[in-house]
Design a protein around this motif. Structure first.
Motif, PDB file in Angstrom:
ATOM      1  N   ASP A 139       0.824  -1.207   0.000  1.00 55.48           N
ATOM      2  CA  ASP A 139       0.000   0.000   0.000  1.00 55.48           C
ATOM      3  C   ASP A 139       0.859   1.259   0.000  1.00 55.48           C
ATOM      4  O   ASP A 139       0.509   2.263  -0.637  1.00 55.48           O
ATOM      5  N   PHE A 140       1.988   1.198   0.710  1.00 56.24           N
ATOM      6  CA  PHE A 140       2.896   2.350   0.736  1.00 56.24           C
ATOM      7  C   PHE A 140       3.428   2.652  -0.659  1.00 56.24           C
ATOM      8  O   PHE A 140       3.431   3.813  -1.100  1.00 56.24           O
ATOM      9  N   VAL A 141       3.887   1.619  -1.363  1.00 53.87           N
ATOM     10  CA  VAL A 141       4.395   1.825  -2.723  1.00 53.87           C
ATOM     11  C   VAL A 141       3.284   2.312  -3.643  1.00 53.87           C
ATOM     12  O   VAL A 141       3.475   3.238  -4.445  1.00 53.87           O
ATOM     13  N   ARG A 142       2.124   1.715  -3.531  1.00 59.02           N
ATOM     14  CA  ARG A 142       1.010   2.069  -4.410  1.00 59.02           C
ATOM     15  C   ARG A 142       0.536   3.504  -4.178  1.00 59.02           C
ATOM     16  O   ARG A 142       0.426   4.293  -5.123  1.00 59.02           O
ATOM     17  N   ASP A 143       0.256   3.836  -2.911  1.00 59.43           N
ATOM     18  CA  ASP A 143      -0.371   5.125  -2.615  1.00 59.43           C
ATOM     19  C   ASP A 143       0.622   6.276  -2.509  1.00 59.43           C
ATOM     20  O   ASP A 143       0.363   7.378  -3.002  1.00 59.43           O
ATOM     21  N   SER A 144       1.775   6.029  -1.849  1.00 59.60           N
ATOM     22  CA  SER A 144       2.717   7.105  -1.570  1.00 59.60           C
ATOM     23  C   SER A 144       3.755   7.309  -2.666  1.00 59.60           C
ATOM     24  O   SER A 144       4.474   8.309  -2.639  1.00 59.60           O
ATOM     25  N   VAL A 145       3.850   6.356  -3.588  1.00 60.50           N
ATOM     26  CA  VAL A 145       4.818   6.488  -4.678  1.00 60.50           C
ATOM     27  C   VAL A 145       4.095   6.595  -6.015  1.00 60.50           C
ATOM     28  O   VAL A 145       4.099   7.655  -6.657  1.00 60.50           O
ATOM     29  N   TYR A 166       0.667   6.255  -7.113  1.00 62.31           N
ATOM     30  CA  TYR A 166      -0.533   7.082  -7.247  1.00 62.31           C
ATOM     31  C   TYR A 166      -0.245   8.548  -6.942  1.00 62.31           C
ATOM     32  O   TYR A 166      -0.855   9.442  -7.537  1.00 62.31           O
ATOM     33  N   GLN A 167       0.678   8.801  -6.037  1.00 64.26           N
ATOM     34  CA  GLN A 167       1.012  10.176  -5.688  1.00 64.26           C
ATOM     35  C   GLN A 167       1.609  10.921  -6.877  1.00 64.26           C
ATOM     36  O   GLN A 167       1.401  12.124  -7.038  1.00 64.26           O
ATOM     37  N   ILE A 168       2.334  10.219  -7.726  1.00 73.33           N
ATOM     38  CA  ILE A 168       3.010  10.847  -8.867  1.00 73.33           C
ATOM     39  C   ILE A 168       2.189  10.751 -10.142  1.00 73.33           C
ATOM     40  O   ILE A 168       2.050  11.733 -10.886  1.00 73.33           O
ATOM     41  N   MET A 169       1.622   9.584 -10.410  1.00 71.48           N
ATOM     42  CA  MET A 169       0.975   9.334 -11.689  1.00 71.48           C
ATOM     43  C   MET A 169      -0.543   9.398 -11.637  1.00 71.48           C
ATOM     44  O   MET A 169      -1.192   9.484 -12.674  1.00 71.48           O
ATOM     45  N   GLY A 170      -1.101   9.351 -10.453  1.00 74.68           N
ATOM     46  CA  GLY A 170      -2.544   9.230 -10.345  1.00 74.68           C
ATOM     47  C   GLY A 170      -2.978   7.779 -10.435  1.00 74.68           C
ATOM     48  O   GLY A 170      -2.235   6.916 -10.916  1.00 74.68           O
ATOM     49  N   GLU A 171      -4.184   7.514 -10.000  1.00 80.13           N
ATOM     50  CA  GLU A 171      -4.644   6.135  -9.918  1.00 80.13           C
ATOM     51  C   GLU A 171      -4.871   5.511 -11.283  1.00 80.13           C
ATOM     52  O   GLU A 171      -4.555   4.340 -11.510  1.00 80.13           O
ATOM     53  N   VAL A 172      -5.433   6.276 -12.222  1.00 79.68           N
ATOM     54  CA  VAL A 172      -5.788   5.722 -13.534  1.00 79.68           C
ATOM     55  C   VAL A 172      -4.548   5.260 -14.281  1.00 79.68           C
ATOM     56  O   VAL A 172      -4.470   4.124 -14.767  1.00 79.68           O
ATOM     57  N   ARG A 173      -3.565   6.135 -14.384  1.00 71.89           N
ATOM     58  CA  ARG A 173      -2.338   5.775 -15.095  1.00 71.89           C
ATOM     59  C   ARG A 173      -1.452   4.853 -14.263  1.00 71.89           C
ATOM     60  O   ARG A 173      -0.759   3.987 -14.796  1.00 71.89           O
ATOM     61  N   VAL A 196       1.930  -0.355 -10.835  1.00 71.43           N
ATOM     62  CA  VAL A 196       2.161  -0.735  -9.433  1.00 71.43           C
ATOM     63  C   VAL A 196       2.961  -2.034  -9.309  1.00 71.43           C
ATOM     64  O   VAL A 196       3.906  -2.103  -8.506  1.00 71.43           O
ATOM     65  N   PRO A 197       2.636  -3.098 -10.055  1.00 73.04           N
ATOM     66  CA  PRO A 197       3.427  -4.337  -9.903  1.00 73.04           C
ATOM     67  C   PRO A 197       4.913  -4.147 -10.184  1.00 73.04           C
ATOM     68  O   PRO A 197       5.761  -4.671  -9.444  1.00 73.04           O
ATOM     69  N   MET A 198       5.243  -3.387 -11.219  1.00 74.63           N
ATOM     70  CA  MET A 198       6.649  -3.179 -11.556  1.00 74.63           C
ATOM     71  C   MET A 198       7.368  -2.373 -10.470  1.00 74.63           C
ATOM     72  O   MET A 198       8.449  -2.763 -10.001  1.00 74.63           O
ATOM     73  N   ILE A 199       6.777  -1.255 -10.054  1.00 71.96           N
ATOM     74  CA  ILE A 199       7.427  -0.400  -9.062  1.00 71.96           C
ATOM     75  C   ILE A 199       7.531  -1.120  -7.723  1.00 71.96           C
ATOM     76  O   ILE A 199       8.547  -1.008  -7.014  1.00 71.96           O
ATOM     77  N   ALA A 200       6.497  -1.873  -7.348  1.00 71.25           N
ATOM     78  CA  ALA A 200       6.559  -2.635  -6.094  1.00 71.25           C
ATOM     79  C   ALA A 200       7.656  -3.694  -6.158  1.00 71.25           C
ATOM     80  O   ALA A 200       8.370  -3.921  -5.170  1.00 71.25           O
ATOM     81  N   THR A 201       7.805  -4.350  -7.314  1.00 73.11           N
ATOM     82  CA  THR A 201       8.872  -5.348  -7.482  1.00 73.11           C
ATOM     83  C   THR A 201      10.239  -4.701  -7.340  1.00 73.11           C
ATOM     84  O   THR A 201      11.128  -5.228  -6.653  1.00 73.11           O
ATOM     85  N   LEU A 202      10.422  -3.547  -7.968  1.00 72.75           N
ATOM     86  CA  LEU A 202      11.689  -2.831  -7.849  1.00 72.75           C
ATOM     87  C   LEU A 202      11.958  -2.459  -6.391  1.00 72.75           C
ATOM     88  O   LEU A 202      13.064  -2.681  -5.883  1.00 72.75           O
ATOM     89  N   ILE A 255       8.701   7.248 -15.863  1.00 63.75           N
ATOM     90  CA  ILE A 255       7.601   6.639 -16.612  1.00 63.75           C
ATOM     91  C   ILE A 255       6.462   7.634 -16.784  1.00 63.75           C
ATOM     92  O   ILE A 255       5.858   7.735 -17.853  1.00 63.75           O
ATOM     93  N   SER A 256       6.178   8.413 -15.736  1.00 61.12           N
ATOM     94  CA  SER A 256       5.102   9.398 -15.806  1.00 61.12           C
ATOM     95  C   SER A 256       5.380  10.462 -16.865  1.00 61.12           C
ATOM     96  O   SER A 256       4.460  10.948 -17.528  1.00 61.12           O
TER      97      SER A 256
END
Length: 271
Positions: free
Chosen positions: A80-86, A88-95, A100-106, A263-264
């Motif tokens: 949730d931290f990676v998804r919401d604070s990284v 979604y905070q930068i790209m928004g939820e839609v984009r 999320v899977p790639m950034i969370a894996t990294l 990416i954004s």
């Protein structure tokens, strides 16, 4: 003969501590030496860390419940931290949802690999050679180019980046090559060097403190003065070890943030 060995040992002890060098990051193969599949210490650390990470996350996913337990809650909090604070905070939820899977894996892979530097028995970050950070950076490079081509087309992306609107045309002669160099080289290089340099410097600092501890406590001739000095170096090493745990998280976080930003930037500007 025994006397000569004793004198040699004494001279070696008095010559100073055995400080770490850059050669520590290029150890000799310990498995399959002389073959294309040769594995040295740092490669073995990567394999073990990867297996442990996959097993832990796999078991967590397999035993996941609607009402999470303590460990499941910790893992979900990290995701949730990676998804919401990284992302979604930068790209928004839609984009951001698809990334999320790639950034969370990294994030999780780099964090666990970095932590190997302070785990007894490993004592070296799996990201402490340039190959692994470069591999992560190339993955990000490919991803933001793929995203850009899909969203803007190849020429549209290169045109927007190298020939931004509102710039006098003579400036393009200097600006366009710089912008293209940033897309192809500077961005992945910044990701690689930042992660690699921090992990190498952290290992050298901690290992140096422990080397001074060993020297003053065990090898120094004046034990009365050496033990207090050695314990002081041990405290420094302990503090730096705790700091390295924070740096392991921080570098994974920074890498995830910058990857998401790159990416954004490949998407068209929102109206």
């Amino acid at each position: 003969m025994v006397e000569a060995v004793g004198i040699g040992t004494l001279l070696a002890a008095e010559s100073g501590p055995d400080l770490p060098t850059i050669n520590d990051f290029l150890p000799d193969p310990i498995l399959f030496a002389g073959t294309p599949f040769a594995i040295n210490r740092i490669m073995l650390i990567r394999i073990v860390a990867t297996v442990v990470l996959l097993v832990v996350l796999g078991i967590t996913a397999q035993r996941a419940k609607l009402i999470p337990g303590r460990w499941q809650g910790v893992v979900e909090t990290g995701i949730d931290f990676v998804r919401d604070s990284v992302v979604y905070q930068i790209m928004g939820e839609v984009r951001g949802r698809k990334h999320v899977p790639m950034i969370a894996t990294l994030f999780f892979t780099i964090f666990v690999f970095n932590l190997c530097g302070i785990i007894p028995g490993m004592n070296m970050a799996a990201t402490a050679t340039v190959v692994m950070p470069l591999l992560f950076a190339v993955w990000v490079l490919i991803q933001y180019w793929v995203t850009a081509v899909r969203e803007k087309g190849l020429w549209g992306f290169v045109r927007d980046e190298c020939f931004p609107k509102g710039v006098p045309w003579p400036v393009y002669i200097l600006l366009a090559p710089i912008q293209l160099c940033e897309l192809v080289l500077i961005r992945p290089a910044s990701l690689t060097i930042r992660l690699f340099a921090n992990m190498v410097s952290g290992h050298l600092l901690v290992a140096s403190c422990l080397a001074f501890t060993q020297y003053w406590v065990i090898e120094a001739s004046n034990k009365l003065a050496g033990i207090p000095v050695g314990m002081l170096w041990f405290v420094f090493g302990l503090v730096l070890t705790l700091f390295e745990a924070f740096v392991a998280f921080l570098q994974a976080y920074v890498f995830a943030i910058l990857s998401t930003v790159y990416i954004s930037m490949s998407y068209p500007e929102e109206e």
